[in-house]
Design a protein around this motif. Structure first.
Motif, mmCIF file in Angstrom:
data_model
loop_
_atom_site.group_PDB
_atom_site.id
_atom_site.type_symbol
_atom_site.label_atom_id
_atom_site.label_comp_id
_atom_site.label_asym_id
_atom_site.label_seq_id
_atom_site.Cartn_x
_atom_site.Cartn_y
_atom_site.Cartn_z
ATOM 1 N N LEU A 53 0.611 -1.062 0.186
ATOM 2 C CA LEU A 53 0.038 -0.609 0.075
ATOM 3 C C LEU A 53 0.735 1.298 0.249
ATOM 4 O O LEU A 53 1.946 1.292 0.895
ATOM 5 N N PRO A 54 0.330 1.991 -0.607
ATOM 6 C CA PRO A 54 1.678 3.015 -1.460
ATOM 7 C C PRO A 54 1.239 4.373 0.475
ATOM 8 O O PRO A 54 0.675 4.561 1.603
ATOM 9 N N SER A 55 2.664 5.409 0.688
ATOM 10 C CA SER A 55 2.447 5.650 1.806
ATOM 11 C C SER A 55 2.651 6.928 1.726
ATOM 12 O O SER A 55 3.044 7.686 0.101
ATOM 13 N N ALA A 56 3.478 7.953 1.904
ATOM 14 C CA ALA A 56 3.203 9.359 1.535
ATOM 15 C C ALA A 56 4.397 10.188 0.776
ATOM 16 O O ALA A 56 4.931 10.838 0.394
ATOM 17 N N TRP A 57 5.600 8.722 1.056
ATOM 18 C CA TRP A 57 6.765 9.059 0.551
ATOM 19 C C TRP A 57 6.970 8.209 -0.582
ATOM 20 O O TRP A 57 6.506 6.743 -0.632
ATOM 21 N N GLU A 58 7.609 8.643 -1.692
ATOM 22 C CA GLU A 58 7.843 7.147 -2.728
ATOM 23 C C GLU A 58 8.566 6.560 -2.385
ATOM 24 O O GLU A 58 9.631 6.840 -2.063
ATOM 25 N N ASP A 59 8.125 5.252 -3.132
ATOM 26 C CA ASP A 59 8.849 3.898 -3.491
ATOM 27 C C ASP A 59 9.235 3.354 -1.808
ATOM 28 O O ASP A 59 10.006 3.096 -1.399
ATOM 29 N N TYR A 60 8.518 3.840 -1.313
ATOM 30 C CA TYR A 60 8.262 3.638 0.843
ATOM 31 C C TYR A 60 6.813 2.845 0.513
ATOM 32 O O TYR A 60 6.443 3.904 0.722
ATOM 33 N N ASP A 61 6.421 2.031 0.576
ATOM 34 C CA ASP A 61 5.417 1.139 0.663
ATOM 35 C C ASP A 61 5.635 0.120 1.516
ATOM 36 O O ASP A 61 5.977 -0.524 2.657
ATOM 37 N N PHE A 62 3.679 0.447 2.513
ATOM 38 C CA PHE A 62 3.552 -0.456 4.089
ATOM 39 C C PHE A 62 3.082 -2.051 3.500
ATOM 40 O O PHE A 62 3.097 -1.688 2.065
ATOM 41 N N ARG A 95 -9.775 0.892 1.440
ATOM 42 C CA ARG A 95 -10.630 1.679 1.940
ATOM 43 C C ARG A 95 -9.166 2.302 3.114
ATOM 44 O O ARG A 95 -8.323 3.288 3.348
ATOM 45 N N ALA A 96 -8.315 0.605 3.047
ATOM 46 C CA ALA A 96 -6.841 0.721 3.600
ATOM 47 C C ALA A 96 -6.662 1.787 2.472
ATOM 48 O O ALA A 96 -5.597 3.029 3.299
ATOM 49 N N ARG A 97 -5.835 2.185 1.602
ATOM 50 C CA ARG A 97 -5.283 2.735 0.843
ATOM 51 C C ARG A 97 -5.592 3.964 0.928
ATOM 52 O O ARG A 97 -4.392 4.697 1.106
ATOM 53 N N ALA A 98 -6.603 4.621 1.309
ATOM 54 C CA ALA A 98 -7.453 6.383 1.125
ATOM 55 C C ALA A 98 -6.543 6.652 2.675
ATOM 56 O O ALA A 98 -6.857 7.726 2.747
ATOM 57 N N ILE A 99 -6.209 5.596 3.521
ATOM 58 C CA ILE A 99 -5.684 6.633 4.902
ATOM 59 C C ILE A 99 -3.866 6.181 4.557
ATOM 60 O O ILE A 99 -3.758 6.951 5.021
ATOM 61 N N THR A 100 -3.065 5.116 4.236
ATOM 62 C CA THR A 100 -1.736 5.017 3.965
ATOM 63 C C THR A 100 -1.245 5.973 2.776
ATOM 64 O O THR A 100 -0.259 6.928 3.885
ATOM 65 N N LYS A 101 -1.824 6.068 1.685
ATOM 66 C CA LYS A 101 -0.586 7.139 1.092
ATOM 67 C C LYS A 101 -0.860 8.779 1.612
ATOM 68 O O LYS A 101 -0.004 9.206 0.773
ATOM 69 N N ASP A 102 -1.471 9.132 2.314
ATOM 70 C CA ASP A 102 -1.572 10.666 3.132
ATOM 71 C C ASP A 102 -0.091 10.027 4.202
ATOM 72 O O ASP A 102 -0.269 10.940 5.376
ATOM 73 N N ARG A 103 0.497 9.005 4.943
ATOM 74 C CA ARG A 103 0.841 8.741 6.091
ATOM 75 C C ARG A 103 2.192 9.106 5.565
ATOM 76 O O ARG A 103 2.844 8.209 5.116
ATOM 77 N N PRO A 105 5.805 7.089 5.832
ATOM 78 C CA PRO A 105 6.444 5.724 6.086
ATOM 79 C C PRO A 105 6.605 5.284 8.294
ATOM 80 O O PRO A 105 6.601 4.114 8.158
ATOM 81 N N GLY A 106 7.251 6.225 8.253
ATOM 82 C CA GLY A 106 8.043 5.911 9.480
ATOM 83 C C GLY A 106 7.417 5.771 10.451
ATOM 84 O O GLY A 106 7.561 5.329 11.441
ATOM 85 N N TRP A 107 5.788 6.439 10.710
ATOM 86 C CA TRP A 107 4.879 5.594 11.265
ATOM 87 C C TRP A 107 3.721 4.529 11.520
ATOM 88 O O TRP A 107 2.483 4.387 11.440
ATOM 89 N N ALA A 108 4.429 3.219 10.474
ATOM 90 C CA ALA A 108 3.891 2.483 10.524
ATOM 91 C C ALA A 108 2.778 1.986 11.780
ATOM 92 O O ALA A 108 2.315 1.948 11.361
ATOM 93 N N SER A 109 3.637 1.378 12.752
ATOM 94 C CA SER A 109 3.040 1.197 13.563
ATOM 95 C C SER A 109 2.293 1.712 14.161
ATOM 96 O O SER A 109 0.549 1.510 14.862
ATOM 97 N N PHE A 110 1.913 3.357 14.498
ATOM 98 C CA PHE A 110 0.417 4.420 14.646
ATOM 99 C C PHE A 110 -0.274 3.341 13.302
ATOM 100 O O PHE A 110 -1.612 4.023 14.227
ATOM 101 N N VAL A 111 -0.284 4.071 12.592
ATOM 102 C CA VAL A 111 -1.193 3.910 11.292
ATOM 103 C C VAL A 111 -1.701 2.111 11.662
ATOM 104 O O VAL A 111 -2.632 2.424 11.178
#
Length: 328
Positions: A53-62, A95-103, A105-111
């Motif tokens: 799933l994408p994160s707010a940083w390019e090339d850093y996926d959850f 539904r999950a992607r709509a949330i993670t794309k704005d987070r 990657p360093g906040w993985a445990s919180f997300v």
């Protein structure tokens, strides 16, 4: 007086009891039904693992893992749903992607906890035939991405410390240059503030403070403060003068005689004036000079360092050294 009736029932006829025993009441016979196997329970959950799933940083996926559950809404479908699991998984991932794309990657445990709350409710998928949710959610990063984030965090922290130190040093330089060492008076006031019980010491160091402030401002010491400077030590002056002269008393950079340079050589060898080895070495050097046709230089060396009365002694023959057999 009449007869008294008791409560005992009247006796039954024996023939009637015999008739009841011969014909017992009839019991209905159950009808036989064919055996049918139990209807299989419909499976309404699907396991998904390490979905990017994408994160707010390019090339850093959850990496998303969860158990997806669904149930039908009862809405009639024009076409039969062949794969309800696919519809449910698609709805949950959207539904999950709509949330993670704005987070970040360093906040993985919180997300991960944020997704656990957002996906814990049954919600209809786009077609309206199913409701879907997710549980047992995990959200991680790949090992390499986690190492890169740790390295970036270390660099950012080191940079922040360096920036803090640089600003501190810059502030300190401005304080010293623009305030403390602005002039001799400011330096004296600063010194007294640091050493308020050493006034006499401050007076003694006025010349030093004047030199320090002049050096800090790249200027000469003011003429009115020159008398505060301590005169140079006599021994230091003699040492500087000796350094500016050669061993023969000539200024450096000027060429001395051959004998002067030879004297420097003998002193460097540790041969003092009363050392007999000076004469031996001088005669050997003179012999070499004679073979090279430098008779005058050889005589000068012998005259100064070996035999002051005669240019050569009895054991040294100038003509034999030069190979000339004709006498004067």
């Amino acid at each position: 007086m009449g007869l008294v009736r008791t409560g005992c029932p009247a006796p039954r006829c024996p023939s009637a009891d015999h008739k009841d025993r011969r014909h017992p009441p009839s019991v209905p016979t159950p009808e036989l039904t064919p055996y049918l196997p139990p209807i299989p329970v419909e499976r309404r959950e699907e396991q998904i693992s390490h979905v990017s799933l994408p994160s707010a940083w390019e090339d850093y996926d959850f990496l998303f893992s969860a158990t997806v559950r669904w149930c039908p809404t009862g809405k009639p479908a024009e076409e039969p749903i062949v794969n309800p699991a696919g519809l449910a998984v698609e709805a949950v991932l959207k539904r999950a992607r709509a949330i993670t794309k704005d987070r970040e990657p360093g906040w993985a445990s919180f997300v991960q906890h944020e997704l656990s709350g957002a996906l814990s409710r049954m919600q209809p998928e786009p077609t309206g035939h199913l409701q879907a949710m997710a549980e047992a959610i995990t959200l991680t990063l790949s090992e390499h991405d986690q190492e890169r984030l740790s390295s970036l965090a270390s660099v950012r922290k080191d940079k922040a410390v360096w920036e803090h130190q640089r600003k501190y040093e810059q502030s300190k330089r401005e304080y010293l240059g623009d305030d403390v060492l602005k002039d001799t008076g400011s330096a004296v006031v600063w010194w007294l503030a640091k050493n308020d019980d050493q006034v006499h010491k401050a007076v003694e160091d006025l010349g030093l403070l004047a030199q320090l402030t002049s050096a800090a401002n790249d200027t000469d010491v003011p003429e009115r403060l020159l008398h505060l400077l301590s005169p140079p030590n006599a021994e230091d002056a003699e040492t500087e003068e000796a350094d500016s002269l050669g061993t023969a008393g000539q200024p450096l950079g000027q060429t001395g005689s051959t004998a002067d340079h030879f004297d420097t050589f003998l002193q460097g060898m540790g041969l003092d004036a009363d050392d007999v080895r000076r004469g031996i070495l001088t005669r050997q050097i003179a012999e070499i000079l004679v073979t090279q046709g430098r008779n005058e230089t050889a005589e000068e060396l012998l005259r100064r360092f070996d035999a002051p009365t005669t240019p050569f002694n009895d054991d040294f023959d100038m003509d034999s050294a030069t190979g000339d057999s004709s006498g004067p």
